[in-house]
Design a protein around this motif. Structure first.
Motif, short mmCIF file in Angstrom:
data_model
loop_
_atom_site.label_atom_id
_atom_site.label_comp_id
_atom_site.label_asym_id
_atom_site.label_seq_id
_atom_site.Cartn_x
_atom_site.Cartn_y
_atom_site.Cartn_z
N LEU A 137 36.51 34.92 29.23
CA LEU A 137 36.58 35.77 30.44
C LEU A 137 35.18 35.95 31.01
CD1 LEU A 137 39.18 38.50 29.35
CD2 LEU A 137 39.56 36.62 30.95
N ALA A 138 34.19 36.10 30.12
CA ALA A 138 32.80 36.24 30.58
C ALA A 138 32.36 34.95 31.27
CB ALA A 138 31.89 36.56 29.41
N GLU A 139 32.73 33.81 30.67
CA GLU A 139 32.32 32.51 31.23
C GLU A 139 32.84 32.29 32.64
OE1 GLU A 139 32.28 28.55 29.11
OE2 GLU A 139 32.86 29.91 27.48
N ILE A 172 34.33 37.20 34.84
CA ILE A 172 35.04 38.49 34.90
C ILE A 172 34.06 39.58 34.42
CG2 ILE A 172 36.99 39.86 33.99
CD1 ILE A 172 38.04 37.55 35.60
N PRO A 173 33.74 40.56 35.27
CA PRO A 173 32.82 41.61 34.83
C PRO A 173 33.46 42.47 33.73
CG PRO A 173 33.30 41.77 37.20
CD PRO A 173 34.26 40.77 36.63
N ARG A 174 32.66 42.99 32.84
CA ARG A 174 33.08 43.86 31.73
C ARG A 174 34.30 43.26 30.99
NH1 ARG A 174 33.47 46.73 36.03
NH2 ARG A 174 35.58 47.46 35.55
N SER A 185 41.99 41.33 41.54
CA SER A 185 42.14 40.80 42.90
C SER A 185 42.62 39.35 42.79
CB SER A 185 40.79 40.83 43.61
OG SER A 185 39.90 39.92 42.97
N GLY A 186 43.01 38.75 43.94
CA GLY A 186 43.49 37.36 43.94
C GLY A 186 42.48 36.40 43.33
N GLY A 187 41.22 36.54 43.74
CA GLY A 187 40.17 35.65 43.23
C GLY A 187 39.94 35.84 41.75
N MET A 188 39.96 37.12 41.30
CA MET A 188 39.76 37.41 39.87
C MET A 188 40.95 36.92 39.04
SD MET A 188 36.86 38.66 39.02
CE MET A 188 35.43 38.81 40.09
N GLN A 189 42.16 37.04 39.62
CA GLN A 189 43.34 36.50 38.92
C GLN A 189 43.18 35.00 38.69
OE1 GLN A 189 47.01 37.33 40.96
NE2 GLN A 189 47.09 39.44 40.24
N GLN A 190 42.65 34.32 39.72
CA GLN A 190 42.52 32.87 39.60
C GLN A 190 41.45 32.53 38.56
OE1 GLN A 190 44.97 31.57 40.31
NE2 GLN A 190 44.91 29.63 41.37
N ARG A 191 40.42 33.40 38.43
CA ARG A 191 39.43 33.21 37.36
C ARG A 191 40.09 33.36 35.98
NH1 ARG A 191 33.79 33.69 39.07
NH2 ARG A 191 33.82 33.90 41.32
N VAL A 192 40.99 34.34 35.87
CA VAL A 192 41.70 34.53 34.60
C VAL A 192 42.54 33.29 34.28
CG1 VAL A 192 43.47 35.90 33.42
CG2 VAL A 192 41.73 37.05 34.80
N LEU A 240 34.96 26.09 38.83
CA LEU A 240 35.65 24.98 38.15
C LEU A 240 34.69 23.82 37.89
CD1 LEU A 240 39.17 24.15 39.66
CD2 LEU A 240 38.54 24.23 37.26
N GLN A 241 33.90 23.52 38.92
CA GLN A 241 32.96 22.41 38.83
C GLN A 241 31.90 22.69 37.75
OE1 GLN A 241 31.44 21.72 42.75
NE2 GLN A 241 32.03 19.58 42.61
N ARG A 242 31.39 23.92 37.75
CA ARG A 242 30.34 24.27 36.78
C ARG A 242 30.89 24.18 35.35
NH1 ARG A 242 29.22 28.68 34.13
NH2 ARG A 242 30.42 30.18 35.37
N LEU A 243 32.07 24.75 35.13
CA LEU A 243 32.63 24.74 33.79
C LEU A 243 32.92 23.32 33.32
CD1 LEU A 243 35.11 27.73 34.04
CD2 LEU A 243 32.98 27.65 32.76
#
Ligand code: SF4
Length: 325
Positions: free
Chosen positions: A137-139, A142-144, A157-164, A198-201
């Motif tokens: 999640l940190a990678e 996602i804050p905290r 939020s939508g963007g944070m959901q997509q990060r999850v 996505l590209q960075r990971l």
């Protein structure tokens, strides 16, 4: 034998409907190497999502994979049992969908859901799984992450959901991620952030190959090294992104390029949609399926279906204009 990570040959996927058989994927062939990013682009209904779902073996009746092979890490995914596919999904091949609810159950906290997936595929205990998920999640930014581990999907939020979702897809370090319109529901700024993530990971740690499925040639060009353009269940052009942008060959690809909004042109010239409607996948036009929409169609196009032919420099196009033998 090909040393590609995934080698798809002559894939046919069809669905039985009341009107007749709908051939969503009509003899598609392509491959992808380790760490590569490949775009599958085309209008809605062209078969790109059905191709991704076929690779994941997610096609259920009345749909079926009716032909071809999908050799992944040396083994044909078509020959695998349901249980064997469960082992592959998530661990070796993961999918990112546009709609987070396809991946995340709204009634459970997100951290536990990802940890459960991690434990299903590994021998990790609860503590180890939780630590791995918090790291992930940190990678993905996602804050905290310690606190957010126990949050429910709707609290993001939508963007944070997509990060999850990306964290969930990458937690087992799969060899291949299939991202189906991963940013379509997001606003443009968040979309750019998610694509950059996505590209960075992909580059920095996992060497994961990515198949990016999108209707948006602009998004695909930003992310991918190579592009397959699909029309009506067929791949009609394959080339490096640079070649597709500089010198598109297939009239459909040219049309797709002209339909990308351009800020440097005045309003009338900025977007030119492709005329006509997408081919009916149950009763497709004869010959080249694009002929009713093509300004270059000639007699042969009405009767003979073009196949992908090399046009030089690794570029391939399925169009009689490039096959005048
Ligand atoms: Fe147009 Fe003919 Fe080429 Fe099809 S084969 S894209 S109809 S020129």
């Amino acid at each position: 034998m090909s040393d590609a990570l995934l080698d798809v040959r002559d894939l046919v996927t069809r669905f039985r409907t009341k009107r007749g058989t709908l051939v969503a994927v009509d003899g598609v062939s392509f491959n992808i190497g380790r760490g590569e990013t490949l775009g599958l682009v085309g209008e809605s209904g062209c078969g790109k999502s059905a191709t991704g779902q076929s690779i994941m073996r997610l096609i259920e009746p009345p749909g079926e994979i009716a032909g071809g092979s999908m050799v992944f890490e040396g083994e044909d995914l078509r020959a695998k049992s349901r249980e064997e596919m469960r082992q592959v999904r998530g661990a070796r091949i993961a999918m990112i969908f546009q709609d987070p609810t396809t991946t995340l159950n709204p009634v459970f906290p997100v951290g536990g859901q990802i940890a459960e997936l991690f434990r299903y595929h590994t021998s990790a205990g609860p503590k180890e799984a939780k630590a791995r998920v918090i790291d992930m999640l940190a990678e993905v930014g996602i804050p905290r992450p310690h606190e957010r581990y126990d949050a429910y999907p709707h609290e993001f939020s939508g963007g944070m959901q997509q990060r999850v979702i990306i964290a969930c897809a990458l937690v087992l370090r799969p060899a291949l991620v299939i991202a189906d319109e991963p940013t379509t529901a997001l606003d443009v700024t968040v979309q750019a952030q998610i694509l950059a993530l996505l590209q960075r990971l992909q580059r920095s740690e996992t060497n994961t190959a990515v198949i990016l499925i999108s209707h948006d040639l602009g998004v695909v060009a930003q992310m991918c090294e190579r592009v397959c353009v699909m029309y009506a269940g067929n791949i009609v052009e394959v080339a490096t992104t640079a070649d597709i942008l500089d010198a598109p060959k297939h009239p459909y690809t040219v049309g797709l390029m002209q339909s990308i909004p351009r800020l440097d042109l005045d309003e009338d010239a900025a977007v030119r949609p492709i005329p006509g409607v997408v081919a009916d996948p149950i009763r497709p036009p004869s010959g080249c399926k694009f002929h009713p929409r093509c300004a270059h169609a000639f007699a042969r196009c009405y009767s003979e279906r073009p196949t992908l032919k090399a046009t030089g420099n690794g570029h391939m196009a399925a169009c009689h204009l490039y096959d005048q033998t």
